[in-house]
Design an enzyme around this catalytic site. Structure first.
Site, mmCIF file in Angstrom:
data_model
loop_
_atom_site.group_PDB
_atom_site.id
_atom_site.type_symbol
_atom_site.label_atom_id
_atom_site.label_comp_id
_atom_site.label_asym_id
_atom_site.label_seq_id
_atom_site.Cartn_x
_atom_site.Cartn_y
_atom_site.Cartn_z
ATOM 1 N N ASN A 170 0.818 -1.218 0.000
ATOM 2 C CA ASN A 170 0.000 0.000 0.000
ATOM 3 C C ASN A 170 0.853 1.271 0.000
ATOM 4 O O ASN A 170 0.359 2.343 0.325
ATOM 5 C CB ASN A 170 -1.001 -0.008 1.168
ATOM 6 C CG ASN A 170 -0.320 -0.202 2.512
ATOM 7 O OD1 ASN A 170 0.892 -0.052 2.619
ATOM 8 N ND2 ASN A 170 -1.093 -0.519 3.534
ATOM 9 N N ARG A 205 3.401 7.093 11.494
ATOM 10 C CA ARG A 205 2.857 6.576 12.746
ATOM 11 C C ARG A 205 2.587 7.761 13.667
ATOM 12 O O ARG A 205 3.412 8.678 13.780
ATOM 13 C CB ARG A 205 3.830 5.600 13.427
ATOM 14 C CG ARG A 205 3.859 4.201 12.803
ATOM 15 C CD ARG A 205 2.539 3.460 12.938
ATOM 16 N NE ARG A 205 2.521 2.143 12.292
ATOM 17 C CZ ARG A 205 2.025 1.886 11.073
ATOM 18 N NH1 ARG A 205 1.498 2.842 10.341
ATOM 19 N NH2 ARG A 205 2.040 0.657 10.598
ATOM 20 N N GLN A 264 -4.462 3.528 18.551
ATOM 21 C CA GLN A 264 -5.517 3.321 17.557
ATOM 22 C C GLN A 264 -6.428 2.199 18.020
ATOM 23 O O GLN A 264 -5.915 1.189 18.480
ATOM 24 C CB GLN A 264 -4.889 2.983 16.198
ATOM 25 C CG GLN A 264 -4.215 4.180 15.589
ATOM 26 C CD GLN A 264 -3.871 4.015 14.125
ATOM 27 O OE1 GLN A 264 -3.388 4.931 13.528
ATOM 28 N NE2 GLN A 264 -4.114 2.869 13.550
ATOM 29 N N HIS A 287 -6.710 6.469 9.735
ATOM 30 C CA HIS A 287 -5.851 5.402 9.212
ATOM 31 C C HIS A 287 -6.491 4.670 8.039
ATOM 32 O O HIS A 287 -6.662 3.443 8.051
ATOM 33 C CB HIS A 287 -5.435 4.404 10.299
ATOM 34 C CG HIS A 287 -4.105 3.763 9.977
ATOM 35 N ND1 HIS A 287 -3.309 3.174 10.908
ATOM 36 C CD2 HIS A 287 -3.436 3.653 8.795
ATOM 37 C CE1 HIS A 287 -2.206 2.701 10.329
ATOM 38 N NE2 HIS A 287 -2.272 2.987 9.028
HETATM 39 P P1 NAP Z 1 10.476 1.783 3.952
HETATM 40 O O1 NAP Z 1 10.532 1.594 2.490
HETATM 41 O O2 NAP Z 1 11.132 0.801 4.839
HETATM 42 O O3 NAP Z 1 11.059 3.248 4.231
HETATM 43 C C1 NAP Z 1 11.370 3.709 5.509
HETATM 44 C C2 NAP Z 1 12.544 4.656 5.350
HETATM 45 O O4 NAP Z 1 12.784 5.264 6.617
HETATM 46 C C3 NAP Z 1 13.828 3.958 4.929
HETATM 47 O O5 NAP Z 1 14.392 4.671 3.850
HETATM 48 C C4 NAP Z 1 14.680 4.070 6.180
HETATM 49 O O6 NAP Z 1 16.031 4.158 5.885
HETATM 50 C C5 NAP Z 1 14.187 5.354 6.747
HETATM 51 N N1 NAP Z 1 14.476 5.581 8.151
HETATM 52 C C6 NAP Z 1 14.308 4.713 9.177
HETATM 53 N N2 NAP Z 1 14.640 5.320 10.334
HETATM 54 C C7 NAP Z 1 15.006 6.584 10.037
HETATM 55 C C8 NAP Z 1 15.483 7.673 10.802
HETATM 56 N N3 NAP Z 1 15.604 7.583 12.130
HETATM 57 N N4 NAP Z 1 15.797 8.816 10.175
HETATM 58 C C9 NAP Z 1 15.663 8.921 8.830
HETATM 59 N N5 NAP Z 1 15.217 7.917 8.044
HETATM 60 C C10 NAP Z 1 14.888 6.759 8.653
HETATM 61 O O7 NAP Z 1 8.970 1.884 4.455
HETATM 62 P P2 NAP Z 1 7.714 2.486 3.693
HETATM 63 O O8 NAP Z 1 6.994 1.424 2.965
HETATM 64 O O9 NAP Z 1 8.130 3.696 2.965
HETATM 65 O O10 NAP Z 1 6.813 2.857 4.948
HETATM 66 C C11 NAP Z 1 7.261 3.826 5.880
HETATM 67 C C12 NAP Z 1 6.371 3.787 7.116
HETATM 68 O O11 NAP Z 1 5.070 4.233 6.757
HETATM 69 C C13 NAP Z 1 6.154 2.366 7.683
HETATM 70 O O12 NAP Z 1 7.156 2.033 8.609
HETATM 71 C C14 NAP Z 1 4.810 2.478 8.337
HETATM 72 O O13 NAP Z 1 4.954 2.823 9.695
HETATM 73 C C15 NAP Z 1 4.126 3.629 7.614
HETATM 74 N N6 NAP Z 1 3.001 3.141 6.778
HETATM 75 C C16 NAP Z 1 1.777 3.697 6.997
HETATM 76 C C17 NAP Z 1 0.715 3.264 6.246
HETATM 77 C C18 NAP Z 1 -0.663 3.863 6.424
HETATM 78 O O14 NAP Z 1 -1.644 3.214 6.071
HETATM 79 N N7 NAP Z 1 -0.781 5.071 6.934
HETATM 80 C C19 NAP Z 1 0.872 2.263 5.285
HETATM 81 C C20 NAP Z 1 2.149 1.767 5.050
HETATM 82 C C21 NAP Z 1 3.205 2.202 5.821
HETATM 83 P P3 NAP Z 1 16.931 2.866 5.479
HETATM 84 O O15 NAP Z 1 16.107 1.977 4.617
HETATM 85 O O16 NAP Z 1 18.018 3.490 4.738
HETATM 86 O O17 NAP Z 1 17.286 2.207 6.734
#
Ligand code: NAP
Length: 389
Positions: free
Chosen positions: A150, A288, A317, A336
């Site tokens: 998603n 989050r 939530q 959400h």
């Molecule tokens: P992702 O591809 O794993 O991307 C997360 C990014 O955050 C990665 O590039 C990671 O870096 C970086 N990161 C982690 N800790 C960090 C920090 N302290 N400072 C700076 N950058 C940091 O995940 P995604 O699919 O984009 O999803 C991101 C988040 O969105 C998920 O963890 C989830 O909580 C949330 N989400 C929400 C929904 C919703 O329905 N609202 C749906 C999906 C996801 P590295 O990879 O380089 O370590």
């Protein structure tokens, strides 16, 4: 034979819809594989109609036929909180627990310890921070989620909320719905996004999709992540990298937040950080809720430091009815929903089915879906989260 416990959000209050008569559209468009080459979820089969409601209790993620045809037991519930909940009762002999971030069945250390048969906890969606991963590691429980399923849904929602805030859509729509035509009032806080500095905090799958979708608006793009993106990507989108979120927020009018919830990111958007932002900044946080301190956001909106806050994630939530973010000024919150559009449901339901097929057939679960396996962080979990948890 395995016992599968599936925790989903409740059905619509007006009843479960019939497909396609009760739906706005008859089908979903085909979409390509993901930009990094990862393929869409590809189970051997599905027993649902893409575009139908799958994420609520009656939708069952379309899993019942598959599981029962293979001799497994499926328990589906939305009753997930408290000692007397169905979830609490059923988890004790579950082999598999499937939960969702939207209606999180928190898999605390206590619950994991009680679930003596548990072998795998699947998140139907992305983000397994509602699972105690340290305990899952200790107990050798696999944790998997449907990475990328998603991400584009959330990116679209983010772009929408940026525009909703900057153009002040909520007020303008209310004036229209209320029968008014008072244009001066309607545009009092309405700006163009064009030309603004937009900062992306964490340029992972969602963050990059937001960059790519916002670039055509003529904005100046900035970002921070633990690692820099490739130079050619930075050049393509004229991206300015900042070494820290502290540096990033000082240089932008709009901040979007896409980091996972970790010890490092919990409470990051606090009074101190918000106080360094430009007056009249906007924040969109679909990552989050706990990344922001709830009261600090309210204070920043009241002082004018923030001109608007949107997102669709809360802590906890579901958020209580009196959560300040529901009523604070200039908010455009949703509950959400960004990652659970009907389009997204088709993808994460198929991905969940794929994970189950792999598990039952003794095939490897794709590394990109793995968070924890065999007592250690694995796959995506090892890459992006392990060092921080
Ligand atoms: P992702 O591809 O794993 O991307 C997360 C990014 O955050 C990665 O590039 C990671 O870096 C970086 N990161 C982690 N800790 C960090 C920090 N302290 N400072 C700076 N950058 C940091 O995940 P995604 O699919 O984009 O999803 C991101 C988040 O969105 C998920 O963890 C989830 O909580 C949330 N989400 C929400 C929904 C919703 O329905 N609202 C749906 C999906 C996801 P590295 O990879 O380089 O370590």
């Amino acid at each position: 034979m395995a016992k599968v416990v599936l925790v989903l959000y409740p059905d619509p209050v007006k009843g479960f819809p019939n497909f396609p008569d009760d739906y706005a559209r008859d089908s979903l468009p085909a979409v390509p594989d993901y930009p990094n080459g990862q393929t869409l979820p590809n189970p051997k089969g599905i027993d649902f109609t893409p575009g139908a409601l799958l994420g609520s209790v009656t939708g069952e993620l379309g899993l019942r036929k598959y599981l029962e045809d293979n001799g497994h037991e499926l328990v589906v519930t939305s009753d997930k909180d408290g000692e007397d909940s169905v979830f609490e009762r059923e988890l004790v002999d579950a082999d598999i627990i499937i939960s969702q971030p939207f209606w999180p069945a928190y898999l605390t250390a206590e619950r994991l310890a009680k679930a003596k048969n548990l072998k795998i906890a699947v998140t139907a969606g992305i983000g397994s921070d509602h699972v105690d991963l340290t305990m899952a590691n200790d107990l050798g429980i696999t944790v998997a989620e449907v990475t990328y399923s998603n991400s584009h849904s959330v990116a679209e929602h983010t772009v929408m909320q940026v525009l909703v805030l900057v153009r002040d859509f909520v007020l303008q729509h209310k004036i229209s719905a209320d029968g008014g035509w008072n244009i001066a009032d309607a545009v009092e806080r309405s700006y163009d996004l064009e030309g603004m500095d937009v900062g992306i905090f964490a340029a992972g799958r969602i963050g990059r999709a937001v960059i790519e979708r916002l670039a055509p608006f003529g904005v100046k793009l900035h970002y921070n992540d633990r690692f820099r993106l490739p130079a050619e990507y930075e050049q393509k989108y004229h991206l300015q990298f900042h070494e820290s979120i502290n540096e990033l927020v000082k240089h932008v009018d709009v901040l979007t937040v896409h980091a996972p919830l970790t010890d490092e990111t919990t409470g990051l958007l606090n009074d101190d950080l918000l106080g360094t932002m430009r007056r009249g900044s906007y924040i969109v946080n679909p990552a989050r809720g706990a990344i922001a301190e709830a009261d600090a956001i309210v204070r920043a909106l009241e002082s004018g430091r923030l001109a608007g806050y949107a997102g669709d994630v809360w802590a906890p939530q579901p958020a209580p009815a009196d959560h300040p973010w529901r009523t604070m000024a200039h908010n455009a919150m949703t509950t959400h929903t960004s990652g659970t559009s009907l389009s997204a449901q088709a993808k994460y339901a198929a991905g969940t089915r794929e994970i189950l097929e792999c598990f039952f057939e003794g095939r490897e679960i794709r590394p990109e879906y793995l968070i924890v396996q065999g007592g250690d962080y694995a796959g995506t979990g090892a890459h992006s989260s392990a060092e921080q948890r």
